[in-house]
Design a protein around this motif. Structure first.
Motif, mmCIF file in Angstrom:
data_model
loop_
_atom_site.group_PDB
_atom_site.id
_atom_site.type_symbol
_atom_site.label_atom_id
_atom_site.label_comp_id
_atom_site.label_asym_id
_atom_site.label_seq_id
_atom_site.Cartn_x
_atom_site.Cartn_y
_atom_site.Cartn_z
ATOM 1 N N UNK A 103 12.787 54.340 72.454
ATOM 2 C CA UNK A 103 13.894 54.115 71.221
ATOM 3 C C UNK A 103 15.102 55.109 71.492
ATOM 4 N N UNK A 104 15.169 56.013 71.276
ATOM 5 C CA UNK A 104 16.003 57.351 72.126
ATOM 6 C C UNK A 104 17.323 56.822 73.218
ATOM 7 N N UNK A 105 16.498 56.716 74.371
ATOM 8 C CA UNK A 105 17.143 55.958 75.169
ATOM 9 C C UNK A 105 18.107 54.959 74.247
ATOM 10 N N UNK A 106 17.939 54.143 73.973
ATOM 11 C CA UNK A 106 18.684 53.252 73.397
ATOM 12 C C UNK A 106 19.120 53.378 72.499
ATOM 13 N N UNK A 107 19.405 54.117 71.620
ATOM 14 C CA UNK A 107 19.715 54.581 70.406
ATOM 15 C C UNK A 107 21.344 55.430 71.757
ATOM 16 N N UNK A 108 20.805 56.235 72.517
ATOM 17 C CA UNK A 108 21.629 57.484 73.344
ATOM 18 C C UNK A 108 22.516 55.828 74.338
ATOM 19 N N UNK A 109 22.204 55.063 74.888
ATOM 20 C CA UNK A 109 23.110 54.681 75.878
ATOM 21 C C UNK A 109 23.282 52.847 75.919
ATOM 22 N N UNK A 110 22.872 52.402 74.420
ATOM 23 C CA UNK A 110 23.335 50.988 73.880
ATOM 24 C C UNK A 110 24.005 51.219 72.766
ATOM 25 N N UNK A 111 24.324 49.406 72.466
ATOM 26 C CA UNK A 111 25.224 48.991 71.195
ATOM 27 C C UNK A 111 24.144 48.216 70.263
ATOM 28 N N UNK A 112 24.240 48.213 69.392
ATOM 29 C CA UNK A 112 24.022 47.635 68.392
ATOM 30 C C UNK A 112 24.034 46.274 68.008
ATOM 31 N N UNK A 113 23.450 45.324 68.326
ATOM 32 C CA UNK A 113 24.186 43.944 67.805
ATOM 33 C C UNK A 113 24.212 42.330 67.366
ATOM 34 N N UNK A 114 22.795 43.644 66.463
ATOM 35 C CA UNK A 114 22.689 42.520 65.456
ATOM 36 C C UNK A 114 22.975 43.017 63.564
ATOM 37 N N UNK A 115 24.025 43.951 63.951
ATOM 38 C CA UNK A 115 24.133 44.410 62.314
ATOM 39 C C UNK A 115 25.312 42.497 61.781
ATOM 40 N N UNK A 116 26.278 41.627 62.508
ATOM 41 C CA UNK A 116 26.614 40.864 61.677
ATOM 42 C C UNK A 116 25.381 39.428 62.449
ATOM 43 N N UNK A 117 25.544 38.765 61.082
ATOM 44 C CA UNK A 117 25.425 36.874 60.931
ATOM 45 C C UNK A 117 26.362 36.407 60.807
ATOM 46 N N UNK A 118 25.938 35.040 61.361
ATOM 47 C CA UNK A 118 26.805 34.045 61.174
ATOM 48 C C UNK A 118 26.836 33.369 59.307
ATOM 49 N N UNK A 119 27.232 32.923 58.319
ATOM 50 C CA UNK A 119 27.473 32.029 57.461
ATOM 51 C C UNK A 119 28.704 31.851 56.712
ATOM 52 N N UNK A 120 28.695 31.101 55.912
ATOM 53 C CA UNK A 120 29.837 30.340 55.356
ATOM 54 C C UNK A 120 30.526 31.078 54.550
ATOM 55 N N UNK A 121 32.158 31.539 54.854
ATOM 56 C CA UNK A 121 32.619 32.483 54.693
ATOM 57 C C UNK A 121 33.107 32.064 52.940
ATOM 58 N N UNK A 122 33.456 33.857 52.804
ATOM 59 C CA UNK A 122 33.651 33.727 50.958
ATOM 60 C C UNK A 122 35.129 33.313 51.368
ATOM 61 N N UNK A 123 35.826 32.859 52.228
ATOM 62 C CA UNK A 123 37.068 32.566 51.870
ATOM 63 C C UNK A 123 37.232 30.891 52.169
ATOM 64 N N UNK A 124 37.363 30.531 51.333
ATOM 65 C CA UNK A 124 37.775 29.133 50.839
ATOM 66 C C UNK A 124 38.454 27.546 51.814
ATOM 67 N N UNK A 125 37.746 26.999 52.392
ATOM 68 C CA UNK A 125 37.972 26.259 53.787
ATOM 69 C C UNK A 125 38.145 26.752 55.225
ATOM 70 N N UNK A 126 37.570 27.939 54.779
ATOM 71 C CA UNK A 126 37.882 28.912 56.190
ATOM 72 C C UNK A 126 36.962 28.744 57.494
ATOM 73 N N UNK A 127 35.881 27.898 57.194
ATOM 74 C CA UNK A 127 34.601 27.527 57.969
ATOM 75 C C UNK A 127 33.545 28.376 58.077
ATOM 76 N N UNK A 128 32.979 29.156 58.337
ATOM 77 C CA UNK A 128 32.018 30.205 59.559
ATOM 78 C C UNK A 128 32.737 31.840 59.098
ATOM 79 N N UNK A 129 31.986 32.715 58.440
ATOM 80 C CA UNK A 129 32.736 33.804 59.244
ATOM 81 C C UNK A 129 31.183 34.617 59.202
#
Length: 442
Positions: A100-126
């Motif tokens: 885990x220490x190796x990943x924290x030093x050398x990797x980039x977290x790729x799951x900080x965000x998820x896709x869902x319906x945007x809070x902006x009306x008619x903007x599709x997903x966000x």
């Protein structure tokens, strides 16, 4: 890495005999059998010093599939076999495990965000934050596919019928990052593409909670930023990597926004102000929207939907059922010969060489234009005529399964091609865009 599927490697023989999932499964079964026969497996049929000979026999004599041999190439001794058992399979046993220490030093977290319906009306997903993110957190990093030329995103209008009005630019322009003074376009290839726009200038008055930044951790990107734009154009693969960084603390399930630039914002405001309905009922040109055409697929056995309209057609999967007969349609039947016993005629049940089915037959190699003749709802099948090429051949299918039949928009008649559709790239801020990449500055 992610998986593109086994077929991706089968289609690329230049990579050699790389083992894929089925080869690892076969290798695991072979090694499981050897383990069961060894003293380590609880039986005394094989001793430890005999395991090497059995594995060697399996790799050189028993296994004929080159990719399976490739999977087994690093397994030779009973120590290797034991490691496969302990790590639950040959794939995990032959790869280096990282801490885990190796990943924290050398990797980039790729799951900080998820896709869902945007809070902006008619903007599709966000894009929304999965967890609490501190100011300065790299929310997501994305490789950027590069293309260049301001006309790259324009359609070749010579391919479009003169009577079909369309947007001159492709929809993918909306997902490109660029700069007004540069010919380069950069396309993110992961969930970064779902992040929407906000700014203190907009109607919401809310500044974005994130910003763009070149990935300083990526050596190739850092090097390319110092080089002329022509050097980047020579790169055959994505070279640049872009970070999206939190400009303040972001709460769990809060939507992430960046600023697409003043030019984008002005273009969007003009689009909203000038938009007119494309529906024929209110003086537009379209009878059926893409949404309506898609909903038609929920009721395929309604014969009223089988007749093609100005906006939609029917397609059938090529090879989706047995062929009853093939017919060659030609105006000159006296000199024509199919050569294989198929029917040759100038007309078949109202279909001649001028039928519009032939017009669309070259648009897709997997789904062919087809016209439904009859249906059997009890068996869930259709009798259909498939148009195979641009001029002459049709196939008669008596039992085409319903799941291989689909209503779709005609070419250039889907909603994304509507004239007046919004088209504008997103701006990479002046402060991070290299001056020597501004090849349109004059």
């Amino acid at each position: 890495f992610i998986s593109y599927g086994d077929a991706w490697f089968y289609a690329r023989p230049e990579f050699g005999d790389i083992a894929v999932s089925t080869n690892y499964d076969d290798s695991n079964r072979i090694l499981a059998a050897i383990w069961a026969l060894s003293s380590m497996g609880g039986n005394a049929v094989l001793e430890k010093d005999e395991v090497y000979d059995v594995i060697h026999f399996a790799k050189t004599k028993l296994v004929q599939e080159p990719r399976t041999r490739s999977a087994l190439q690093n397994i030779s001794t009973w120590h290797d076999l034991e490691r496969v058992v302990v790590r639950n399979g040959i794939a995990l046993a032959t790869m280096e495990l990282r801490s885990l220490e190796w990943f924290e030093e050398n990797g980039q977290c790729m799951d900080h965000i998820y896709v869902n319906e945007s809070t902006i009306r008619q903007a599709g997903n966000g894009a929304f934050s999965r967890r609490h993110l501190k100011k300065g957190t790299t929310i997501i990093s994305s490789p950027m596919i590069h293309v260049w030329g301001r006309d790259t995103m324009n359609f070749n209008l010579s391919l479009v019928d003169d009577d079909i009005p369309i947007s001159p630019s492709m929809q993918i322009l909306n997902y490109q990052f660029s700069h007004p003074k540069s010919s380069i376009y950069l396309l993110p290839i992961n969930q970064m593409i779902g992040i929407n726009h906000n700014s203190a200038r907009s109607a919401s008055g809310q500044p974005p909670n994130a910003k763009l930044r070149w990935a300083a951790w990526n050596k190739k990107s850092v090097y390319a930023l110092q080089r002329p734009l022509d050097d980047l154009k020579k790169e055959p693969y994505s070279t640049m990597v872009m970070d999206v960084v939190a400009t303040r603390a972001i709460l769990p399930d809060e939507e992430v926004f960046i600023d697409f630039g003043e030019e984008w914002e002005a273009a969007w405001a003009a689009h909203v102000q000038n938009w007119e309905s494309p529906c024929q009922a209110v003086n537009g040109t379209r009878v059926l929207s893409a949404l309506v055409i898609n909903e038609m697929n929920e009721d395929k056995f309604d014969s009223a939907l089988w007749t093609w309209s100005t906006d939609h057609l029917t397609v059938c999967k090529k090879g989706g059922s047995a062929v009853s007969r093939t017919v060659i349609i030609t105006e000159d039947t006296t000199s024509a010969s199919s050569g294989d016993g198929n029917i040759v005629t100038d007309s078949y049940e109202g279909i001649d060489v001028g039928d519009d089915g032939f017009k669309y037959s070259s648009h897709d190699d997997l789904r062919m234009p087809c016209k439904i003749r009859k249906a059997n709802e009890d068996t869930g099948t259709f009798e259909a005529v498939l148009f195979l090429d641009h001029h002459s051949s049709i196939e008669i299918h008596l039992e085409m399964p319903a799941h291989n039949v689909q209503f779709i928009p005609k070419p250039f008649k889907s909603d994304m091609h509507l004239p007046g559709s919004f088209r504008h790239e997103m701006k990479i801020p002046d402060e991070i865009f290299p001056l020597h990449w501004m090849d349109l500055a004059t």
